[in-house]
Design a protein around this motif. Sequence first.
Motif, PDB file in Angstrom:
ATOM      1  N   ASP B 150     -27.394  -6.203  16.416  1.00 19.54           N
ATOM      2  CA  ASP B 150     -26.610  -7.046  17.378  1.00 19.54           C
ATOM      3  C   ASP B 150     -25.256  -6.466  17.450  1.00 19.54           C
ATOM      4  N   PRO B 151     -24.847  -5.464  17.706  1.00 20.07           N
ATOM      5  CA  PRO B 151     -23.361  -4.977  17.504  1.00 20.07           C
ATOM      6  C   PRO B 151     -22.442  -5.704  18.691  1.00 20.07           C
ATOM      7  N   THR B 161     -26.560   3.998  14.872  1.00 15.98           N
ATOM      8  CA  THR B 161     -27.784   3.316  15.155  1.00 15.98           C
ATOM      9  C   THR B 161     -28.026   1.807  15.162  1.00 15.98           C
ATOM     10  N   SER B 162     -28.397   1.100  16.123  1.00 16.98           N
ATOM     11  CA  SER B 162     -28.200  -0.448  16.093  1.00 16.98           C
ATOM     12  C   SER B 162     -29.641  -0.845  16.760  1.00 16.98           C
ATOM     13  N   MET B 302     -36.304  -7.903  14.047  1.00 14.14           N
ATOM     14  CA  MET B 302     -35.085  -7.310  14.216  1.00 14.14           C
ATOM     15  C   MET B 302     -34.760  -6.853  12.718  1.00 14.14           C
ATOM     16  N   GLY B 303     -34.395  -7.740  11.681  1.00 13.49           N
ATOM     17  CA  GLY B 303     -34.178  -7.525  10.257  1.00 13.49           C
ATOM     18  C   GLY B 303     -35.174  -6.370   9.629  1.00 13.49           C
ATOM     19  N   GLY B 304     -36.607  -6.680   9.948  1.00 14.76           N
ATOM     20  CA  GLY B 304     -37.324  -5.719   9.377  1.00 14.76           C
ATOM     21  C   GLY B 304     -37.245  -4.365   9.989  1.00 14.76           C
ATOM     22  N   VAL B 305     -36.880  -4.097  11.423  1.00 17.70           N
ATOM     23  CA  VAL B 305     -36.743  -2.678  11.879  1.00 17.70           C
ATOM     24  C   VAL B 305     -35.609  -2.177  11.364  1.00 17.70           C
ATOM     25  N   SER B 321     -34.151   7.163  18.554  1.00 16.39           N
ATOM     26  CA  SER B 321     -33.642   6.363  19.669  1.00 16.39           C
ATOM     27  C   SER B 321     -32.451   5.512  18.783  1.00 16.39           C
ATOM     28  N   HIS B 322     -31.072   5.744  19.341  1.00 14.22           N
ATOM     29  CA  HIS B 322     -30.110   5.071  18.493  1.00 14.22           C
ATOM     30  C   HIS B 322     -29.893   3.596  18.797  1.00 14.22           C
ATOM     31  N   HIS B 323     -30.595   2.927  19.574  1.00 15.12           N
ATOM     32  CA  HIS B 323     -30.492   1.604  20.001  1.00 15.12           C
ATOM     33  C   HIS B 323     -31.771   1.075  20.281  1.00 15.12           C
TER      34      HIS B 323
END
Lengths: 355, 355
Positions: B150-151, B161-162, B302-305, B321-323
């Motif tokens: 969550d940038p 990467t986000s 999200m934490g897992g990914v 993919s970077h996001h």
Amino acid sequence: MPASPRRATLATVAASAGVSVATVSKVLNGRGDVSPVTRSRVESLLEQHDYVALPQRRRGDAAVLDTIEVELDDDLNAYSTEIIQGAVRAGAEVDAAIVVSIRTDADRAGAWARGLATAGRRALVAVTSELTAEQLTALSRVRLPLVVIDPLNLPQTRGVTSVGSTNFAGGLAATQHLLALGHRRIAYLGGPATAACNQARLHGYRAAMEAAGAAVLPGYVRAGHFHYQDGVTGGAVLFDLPEAPTAIFAGCDDIAFGVLEAARARGLRVPEDLSIVGFDDTQVARMASPPLTTVRQPLREMGGVAVRTALRLAAGERVDSHHVELATELVVRGSTAPAPPEGSPRPPLTRHAVG
Amino acid sequence: MPASPRRATLATVAASAGVSVATVSKVLNGRGDVSPVTRSRVESLLEQHDYVALPQRRRGDAAVLDTIEVELDDDLNAYSTEIIQGAVRAGAEVDAAIVVSIRTDADRAGAWARGLATAGRRALVAVTSELTAEQLTALSRVRLPLVVIDPLNLPQTRGVTSVGSTNFAGGLAATQHLLALGHRRIAYLGGPATAACNQARLHGYRAAMEAAGAAVLPGYVRAGHFHYQDGVTGGAVLFDLPEAPTAIFAGCDDIAFGVLEAARARGLRVPEDLSIVGFDDTQVARMASPPLTTVRQPLREMGGVAVRTALRLAAGERVDSHHVELATELVVRGSTAPAPPEGSPRPPLTRHAVG
DNA sequence: CTGAAAGCGCTTACAG
DNA sequence: CTGAAAGCGCTTACAG
């Protein structure tokens, strides 16, 4: 970004600084016998080369970066979050890292303990967990100190260092608060009957009731699992009692939230028709509607004390007391109010029926 | 417990097994060229001696036990707790440890990055954080991969990467849900105006309003800090508007809790007089009274990914993919209901005034 | 399969 | 102060 050359070693840096590897090593370890000029030249070269030491090995028994494992017995929740928060803050102060993990029973005790030691953990902090005799032995064989937070049963505590809070005093305070507001019909909706902390809270409740000459009516004490759902279900059962309580002391904040919801579903207003006291004072307690009166457990402090104690044990220090209890404190907010007058009309069955 | 002899080394075990150090090393590293008999003898001796390896050194670039640092920009809360939970679970699956830390700005970027590398971290997962260009450079110099959850601002994301979620779609769904219930006067109580996730939610809200031809009245959009207090304060301000909203879309669950409290203080019933939608679906959302309708962010996933992606980057894999954006989902619970009929009497000023 | 030997990255008396 | 040398705990070709 330069193409990936090999990682710099002491030899790399020594060569570029024109000194021996020994000298670089001394700079790295902050030894005194290096001239200021040499030291600062080596330091800047170390930085230029982005020198990264091998994962630190111990010298003697001291590690350069201490790591403590905080092991939970279940998924993170509001309660364990506070403890972790305290552990992380305390760790940061002494430059120790906190690893969070959730216990799995898959591993045999020996492999589990050796795994922790191999991973470089200096100590283990177990939250709410019940460790088996085997696990205790395995830990001591690999010389891993252990601190238990809120141990499930105190007898286990022989030889084990633990941190808790004054649960009896907390239960007493919560109940006295309700009694002082004029409540007499006060119920206790608790956690597992076997858990030491729950027993202490329950005894505090009973002691206060007895001292005030208030009867604990049949059905007024219920056990559960410290879960929200226990509050929803237990609350509904209590409301159906022939002599329904005017106040409920919940064994933890999650249960109190459940009672709040049970009350809403039943059309009971809090605190006008029903007073509720929780336990823990997790972050959400102040976010309840109404904000929750609760017994504050200093969970962050408990996490911090556990980490500091664990580190002292790891450093070979003797710890004088093997069970530390931090003080609980009643926090009065909006979910408690004077008891409704005796014989006041029962509240409507559901709020929707009113509108 | 025997008196503390020196920790066993490979040599100790080799001697007691009557083999060479090389052979013990091979057993330890699971190499194939050891006879089953020798292997099992050595293994049992290793165990008998409680052999604990030195903190693992890398072979080539692979570490035996991977450690990921999850760095928060603030104290733990319900939101970051879910992310940590997902990270810990994902880490456990691949035998990686999760270190939790809270960012302090004390350290210079270089020392900070080198410290992480020296501590043996394989990658960094930053939650909600804004990293400076300096910090990014410092990380890449020590070859530490980074994944941001969550940038705060997407442009920064170049080369970083986000992991996030579909905030726009979530804002749209929340607002459409309220519109479908007949609400037209819908306000948005959000977080920091500059935060990317907040902007996306706000745009989703605006898009839905526009598509439905519903006006966003003056004062209907407010910024804040994603805190409970923003909901309490902002809610009160909205209720005072000449045309007060009948529904509020809160930028996060904590804000929604604040609105719930503001409504209670004002004597407004939820959902009869006021509908509320939150965002996040943290554990407490279902514990609200009434249970909160909210847009679920898959925070654990999200934490897992983030952890899995970080590990792949650390292993030198390319990530395509970077996001990554995971899907949000509307969860309808009890805090939303059909809009009150137009021109219905304003609710009483305070609940106490009623009783 | 096994182990002697070389090597790695580092630290630490110790001689100068 | 500095560094040659010995040593530590470990791994890895390689010869047998």
